[in-house]
Design a protein around this motif. Structure first.
Motif, PDB file in Angstrom:
ATOM      1  N   GLU A 119       0.831  -1.213   0.000  1.00  0.00           N
ATOM      2  CA  GLU A 119       0.000   0.000   0.000  1.00  0.00           C
ATOM      3  C   GLU A 119       0.857   1.251   0.000  1.00  0.00           C
ATOM      4  OE1 GLU A 119      -2.441  -0.532   3.404  1.00  0.00           O
ATOM      5  OE2 GLU A 119      -3.817  -1.964   2.435  1.00  0.00           O
ATOM      6  N   GLU A 120       1.956   1.216   0.806  1.00  0.00           N
ATOM      7  CA  GLU A 120       2.840   2.375   0.831  1.00  0.00           C
ATOM      8  C   GLU A 120       3.520   2.571  -0.524  1.00  0.00           C
ATOM      9  OE1 GLU A 120       5.490   1.562   4.011  1.00  0.00           O
ATOM     10  OE2 GLU A 120       4.087   2.170   5.604  1.00  0.00           O
ATOM     11  N   SER A 121       3.879   1.464  -1.149  1.00  0.00           N
ATOM     12  CA  SER A 121       4.501   1.569  -2.473  1.00  0.00           C
ATOM     13  C   SER A 121       3.548   2.193  -3.470  1.00  0.00           C
ATOM     14  CB  SER A 121       4.936   0.182  -2.955  1.00  0.00           C
ATOM     15  OG  SER A 121       5.902  -0.367  -2.089  1.00  0.00           O
ATOM     16  N   HIS A 122       2.279   1.776  -3.415  1.00  0.00           N
ATOM     17  CA  HIS A 122       1.283   2.382  -4.303  1.00  0.00           C
ATOM     18  C   HIS A 122       1.164   3.875  -4.034  1.00  0.00           C
ATOM     19  CE1 HIS A 122      -0.135  -1.028  -6.508  1.00  0.00           C
ATOM     20  NE2 HIS A 122      -0.408  -1.737  -5.412  1.00  0.00           N
ATOM     21  N   GLN A 123       1.187   4.249  -2.737  1.00  0.00           N
ATOM     22  CA  GLN A 123       1.064   5.668  -2.384  1.00  0.00           C
ATOM     23  C   GLN A 123       2.279   6.451  -2.879  1.00  0.00           C
ATOM     24  OE1 GLN A 123       0.460   6.339   1.772  1.00  0.00           O
ATOM     25  NE2 GLN A 123       0.335   8.561   1.587  1.00  0.00           N
ATOM     26  N   GLU A 124       3.489   5.868  -2.693  1.00  0.00           N
ATOM     27  CA  GLU A 124       4.697   6.544  -3.158  1.00  0.00           C
ATOM     28  C   GLU A 124       4.706   6.693  -4.670  1.00  0.00           C
ATOM     29  OE1 GLU A 124       7.955   4.366  -1.671  1.00  0.00           O
ATOM     30  OE2 GLU A 124       7.636   4.903   0.437  1.00  0.00           O
ATOM     31  N   VAL A 125       4.283   5.652  -5.336  1.00  0.00           N
ATOM     32  CA  VAL A 125       4.217   5.748  -6.798  1.00  0.00           C
ATOM     33  C   VAL A 125       3.275   6.865  -7.219  1.00  0.00           C
ATOM     34  CG1 VAL A 125       3.425   4.552  -8.869  1.00  0.00           C
ATOM     35  CG2 VAL A 125       4.841   3.352  -7.210  1.00  0.00           C
ATOM     36  N   GLY A 126       2.158   6.981  -6.514  1.00  0.00           N
ATOM     37  CA  GLY A 126       1.223   8.065  -6.835  1.00  0.00           C
ATOM     38  C   GLY A 126       1.830   9.431  -6.594  1.00  0.00           C
ATOM     39  N   GLU A 127       2.568   9.577  -5.493  1.00  0.00           N
ATOM     40  CA  GLU A 127       3.198  10.864  -5.194  1.00  0.00           C
ATOM     41  C   GLU A 127       4.270  11.196  -6.217  1.00  0.00           C
ATOM     42  OE1 GLU A 127       4.598  10.415  -1.259  1.00  0.00           O
ATOM     43  OE2 GLU A 127       2.610  10.571  -0.305  1.00  0.00           O
ATOM     44  N   VAL A 128       5.105  10.203  -6.553  1.00  0.00           N
ATOM     45  CA  VAL A 128       6.146  10.442  -7.551  1.00  0.00           C
ATOM     46  C   VAL A 128       5.530  10.815  -8.897  1.00  0.00           C
ATOM     47  CG1 VAL A 128       7.985   9.329  -8.870  1.00  0.00           C
ATOM     48  CG2 VAL A 128       7.834   8.967  -6.406  1.00  0.00           C
ATOM     49  N   ARG A 129       4.439  10.134  -9.238  1.00  0.00           N
ATOM     50  CA  ARG A 129       3.776  10.453 -10.497  1.00  0.00           C
ATOM     51  C   ARG A 129       3.247  11.880 -10.491  1.00  0.00           C
ATOM     52  NH1 ARG A 129       0.300   6.771 -10.326  1.00  0.00           N
ATOM     53  NH2 ARG A 129       1.419   5.179 -11.539  1.00  0.00           N
ATOM     54  N   ALA A 130       2.646  12.285  -9.367  1.00  0.00           N
ATOM     55  CA  ALA A 130       2.121  13.651  -9.283  1.00  0.00           C
ATOM     56  C   ALA A 130       3.248  14.679  -9.368  1.00  0.00           C
ATOM     57  CB  ALA A 130       1.341  13.825  -7.972  1.00  0.00           C
TER      58      ALA A 130
END
Length: 922
Positions: A748-759
């Motif tokens: 879940e944290e990886s998904h969140q980090e990926v979302g932040e990096v993408r943003a």
């Protein structure tokens, strides 16, 4: 017979009727007089029968079905596509591969065996059985199957019109047998239309249940007149089937009558044309006279002994008599010799009185052929003018054939109509009883989802795998072959000795019934309500994989409008089958190793599971076989637990087979999990295929070994080790749970980090685009500054260096974006202010001549002094004492000097320049 037809501009199908009519009337195909048709009238681009046949009274069914006819595209949108559209290609790959591992293409081939047309059979043989894209579409597909069973719908003697229409469009003339095949095909389509478009019996005590607006929305059918949602008085007896016949137009009845009137018994009839009838009558009369004359002549010669036979001979297309050599004097004078036998003993002569009659026969035969060809050309043009309509008609018939195949497939298996959970009541026809051999669940569906399984996602008691079941059923019929009734063979049946190609391929034995196999064991697929993760345990060869595949096929078959093969007694005891409508079915079943991709079994599984996790959604059914196997048991169990925990929050339902004991204990921790074990008889070492819900099964390895006579001492030691291991497993399960929880959290944290990096990346890309725009604007300003005084250029360079330095610092993350923007603002603010001070000054090129410079002017071969510079011109005061220039120019150079191009002077000595800093000031 294929004759090239001149491409007369008869117009398109949708063109002006008057133009089409004119073209048909005026087209000339053969060098003969205009053909007068009595049985064919040209009207609006169509060939109609004579007026006595026009006053046909339409039946009630024809009137009702006419109301169902809609646009040409109705038949194309009546059925949904065979797979989900509009999704990412990666998602499509895993969904299609899941259908393959579930053996869905083989089920489609089973259904293809019941098709009556090669077009429908070929489509299904490729696995393209239409599948509903929504629950409403699947409900409509099921209702179509129910109505087809009540009607006992079958399609036969419908030929592929594609080659016919292509030949007609290419200007080829169809022969009589081919046109008769077109007529038979149109007749079959109209008969199907009449069957499915029957009006409901007004006295029927159970009228058809109306289709809801959502359920009638398949392909826009709810908006079509005559559909279930828009029935007139009395309605339709088969409201779900009738819209499928919308592409079979009533106008084709007129085309059919024209073809049947003109083509009879595979040849052009006398009724096609008055001229043709007249020619044939004259030819018949001439032939009777000719045969009588030649017969009499042959009889006389035989009586005289001049001939050995009284038979008349046809040679070179002319009737003649045989006569012995040397006896030709017994013939009338001016008779003509046509030939002789191989021995020369018999000669063949055409009697003089028969010459004129034989000539007339040749002329009349050619004229008859000409008239017949003229009719064939007109009929071919009629078919070409109806090209789009016939194609649409064929599409409708193929759709009806697929529905009929689904119905016959259900009867063959004795299948039961399923229902979908949490949906409005199923569509019912309300006519008659259940079809023979099937167990329709209509009665139960009237009462909604009653019972304790109302919210169960899969409730299929006594489920049977359709491919395993086929071995105990009678053989399926042979599907149509591409070699049947081919156009190039005039739609004739192939010779009995010829081998027919099969559309099912060489490996079709698994899809065809044999009638000799044993009926497979039923599977009790009754998932309790509120259960999302089903862990299936049990020994190897115990049927776990079969259970997974059967569950997946039950869901897909219901979506495609197929009835489900279930045990009739189980339906009586536990109710009809029902399943949730799953948007997609994703499966990882079987060995996924790949030597080409250097993947082990475990690597192959992980790759597929990753694709499954990406494609899974809130309406997905996920099927995993031996999840977490093929690696270290501890890590594999932890990974399996994490995967199931992730799917519990993402997919609608997950079913997984496993041997991991840790997964068996999940049901005690989370109410969404459910254990189910497959029974195994240790005495016979055979699986019982009984699903024991709520029980975690064992692998039975020690029991199997004991039954096989394994060493008792070794088994006792193994039991001690097993108990010790189980105690260790109990203490380790806590660690496993923590590990799984940690993995889920990390995921879940990886998904969140990926979302932040993408943003952040999107933000930086937007800022980069803005910077590029600013740089372009600055480039424009700099181009303008090139024409500014030198002091401004120097100041510009300094500011540009500052901006570049800020950009370089930002690239290496030693500076901020704010610094770059600040330098840009300084540049934008300072430049206009500096430029304003020099608005009225002349722009000077420091490298060119300037006032006060001493220059040499080659054009006058004299030196001079630059007085002023304007643009690309310079005013030079020449030394008047040199040469002829002073005398020639006279007073022209006294005030300003002569005007010469800057490029036409050479600087000899520059004048002194003021300091830039002093001019720029502060």
């Amino acid at each position: 017979m294929l004759l090239q037809v001149p491409k007369a501009p008869f117009g398109s199908v949708c063109g002006s009727p008057a133009k089409s009519c004119h073209a048909l009337k005026t087209a000339t195909y053969l060098p003969s007089s205009q053909l007068k048709l009595t049985a064919i009238n040209v009207r609006h681009g169509l060939l109609f029968p004579s007026p006595k046949c026009v006053g046909h009274k339409q039946s009630t069914s024809e009137v009702v079905c006419a109301a169902t006819s809609t646009s040409e595209a109705a038949s194309e949108t009546a059925n949904p596509p065979s797979h989900v559209e509009g999704r990412a290609s990666g998602f499509q790959d895993i969904e299609l591969d899941s259908l393959r591992v579930l053996e869905w293409p083989d089920v489609c081939k089973q259904v293809a065996s019941f098709c009556g047309t090669v077009m429908a059979a070929q489509k299904l043989a490729l696995g393209q059985l239409p599948v509903g894209r929504s629950q409403a579409e699947s409900e409509l597909l099921l209702q179509q199957t129910s109505e087809a069973m009540l009607l006992d719908l079958r399609v036969s003697r419908f030929f592929d019109m594609g080659p016919v229409l292509d030949a007609a469009a290419d200007g080829l003339c169809l022969n009589p047998k081919q046109l008769q095949g077109v007529a038979n095909t149109i007749q079959t389509a109209l008969q199907l239309r009449s069957m499915v478009c029957q009006a409901a019996d007004p006295d029927c005590s159970q009228p058809s249940a109306p289709v809801s607006e959502e359920e009638g929305s398949l392909g826009g059918l709810a908006d079509q007149p005559g559909t279930a949602g828009n029935q007139g008085a009395g309605g339709l007896k088969y409201p779900a089937l009738a819209p499928l016949a919308a592409g079979i137009k009533a106008e084709e009845e007129q085309t059919l009558r024209a073809l049947q009137l003109c083509i009879q018994a595979g040849s052009v009839s006398d009724q096609a044309s008055k001229d043709l009838a007249d020619v044939r009558a004259r030819r018949q009369a001439n032939m009777e006279t000719l045969r009588k004359l030649v017969d009499d002549q042959a009889r006389v010669l035989a009586q005289k002994g001049a001939s050995d036979s009284k038979l008349v001979t046809l040679m070179r297309g002319r009737f003649c008599v045989g006569i012995k050599a040397g006896r030709q004097g017994d013939l009338p004078r001016k008779s003509v010799k046509l030939g002789a036998s191989q021995t020369g003993a018999t000669q063949y002569w055409e009697p003089q009185p028969a010459i004129e009659l034989n000539n007339a026969e040749a002329v009349l035969s050619a004229e008859e052929t000409e008239k017949e060809t003229h009719v064939l050309v007109l009929l071919t043009q009629l078919v070409a003018s109806r090209m789009q309509s016939i194609r649409t008609m064929q599409d409708s018939v193929v759709q009806l054939d697929i529905v009929a195949a689904r119905a016959q497939h259900a009867k063959w298996m004795g299948a039961t109509r399923p229902r979908f959970t949490t949906t409005p009541q199923s569509l019912t026809t309300g006519h008659g009883s259940d079809p023979a051999g099937c167990h329709e669940a209509n009665g139960s569906s009237q009462n909604g989802n009653a019972g304790g399984h109302a919210s169960s996602l899969i409730w299929v008691p006594g489920a049977l795998h359709p491919l395993l079941l086929s071995g105990s059923l009678p053989p399926t019929p042979n599907p149509p072959s591409p070699d049947d009734n081919r156009f190039d063979r005039n739609f004739a049946e192939p010779p009995a000795w010829e081998a027919r190609r099969s559309i099912l391929g060489d490996d079709s034995t698994s899809t065809k019934g044999a009638g000799r196999g044993r009926r497979p064991h039923e599977l009790d697929l009754r998932v309790p309500k509120d259960k999302q993760i089903i862990a299936i345990t049990g020994p190897n060869t115990g049927g776990k994989t079969v259970a997974l595949k059967t569950a997946g096929l039950m869901v897909i078959m219901a979506k495609a409008g197929l009835f489900l093969p279930v045990d009739a007694q189980q339906v009586v005891e536990h109710g009809p089958p029902q399943v949730a409508w799953f948007g997609n079915v994703l499966a990882d079943i079987g060995d996924s190793q790949s030597l080409q991709q250097n993947l082990s079994t475990f690597g192959g599984h992980i790759k597929r599971i990753r694709q499954v996790l990406d494609a899974a959604g809130s309406h997905s059914l996920v099927l995993l076989d031996e999840v977490g196997s093929g690696t270290d048991p501890v890590e594999g169990a932890a990974l399996a637990r994490a995967i199931l925990a992730h799917l519990a929050n993402k997919a609608l339902m997950t079913m997984a087979t496993t041997h991991h004991a840790e997964l068996k204990r999940l049901a005690d921790e989370d109410r969404r999990y459910m254990n189910v074990s497959l029974g195994f008889d240790t005495a016979t070492l055979q699986p019982t295929y009984q699903l024991l819900w709520g029980a975690a099964g064992s692998s039975n390895a020690l029991d199997i070994a004991r039954t096989l006579g394994f060493d008792g001492a070794v088994l006792r030691e193994a039991e001690v080790i097993a108990r010790t291991t189980m105690d260790a497993e109990a203490s380790r399960s806590a660690r496993m749970a923590a590990t799984a929880k940690s993995l889920v959290k990390q995921l879940e944290e990886s998904h969140q980090e990926v979302g932040e990096v993408r943003a952040e990346r999107e933000h930086l890309e937007a800022e980069q685009v803005k910077l590029m725009e600013d740089m372009k604007n600055i480039e424009v300003v700099m181009q303008k500054l090139k024409l500014s005084p030198r002091v401004i250029l120097e100041q510009r360079n300094k500011l540009q260096e500052a901006v570049n330095a800020a950009l370089e610092a930002y690239k290496v993350k030693q500076g901020s974006l704010a610094d770059v923007k600040a330098r840009l603002r300084e540049l934008e603010a300072i430049i206009p202010e500096r430029v304003a001070k020099y608005k009225k000054q002349t722009v000077v090129d420091e490298d060119g001549p300037q006032p006060g410079d001493t220059v040499f002017v080659p054009a006058y071969n004299e030196n001079g002094t630059v007085q002023s510079v304007s643009g690309d011109q310079a005013y030079v005061q020449l030394d008047g004492s040199l040469g002829m220039a002073g005398a020639i120019l006279g007073g022209k150079q006294k005030k300003r000097g002569i005007k010469v191009p800057i490029s036409g002077v050479k600087i000899s000595k520059r004048a002194a320049r003021p300091a830039p800093a002093a001019a720029l000031g502060a």
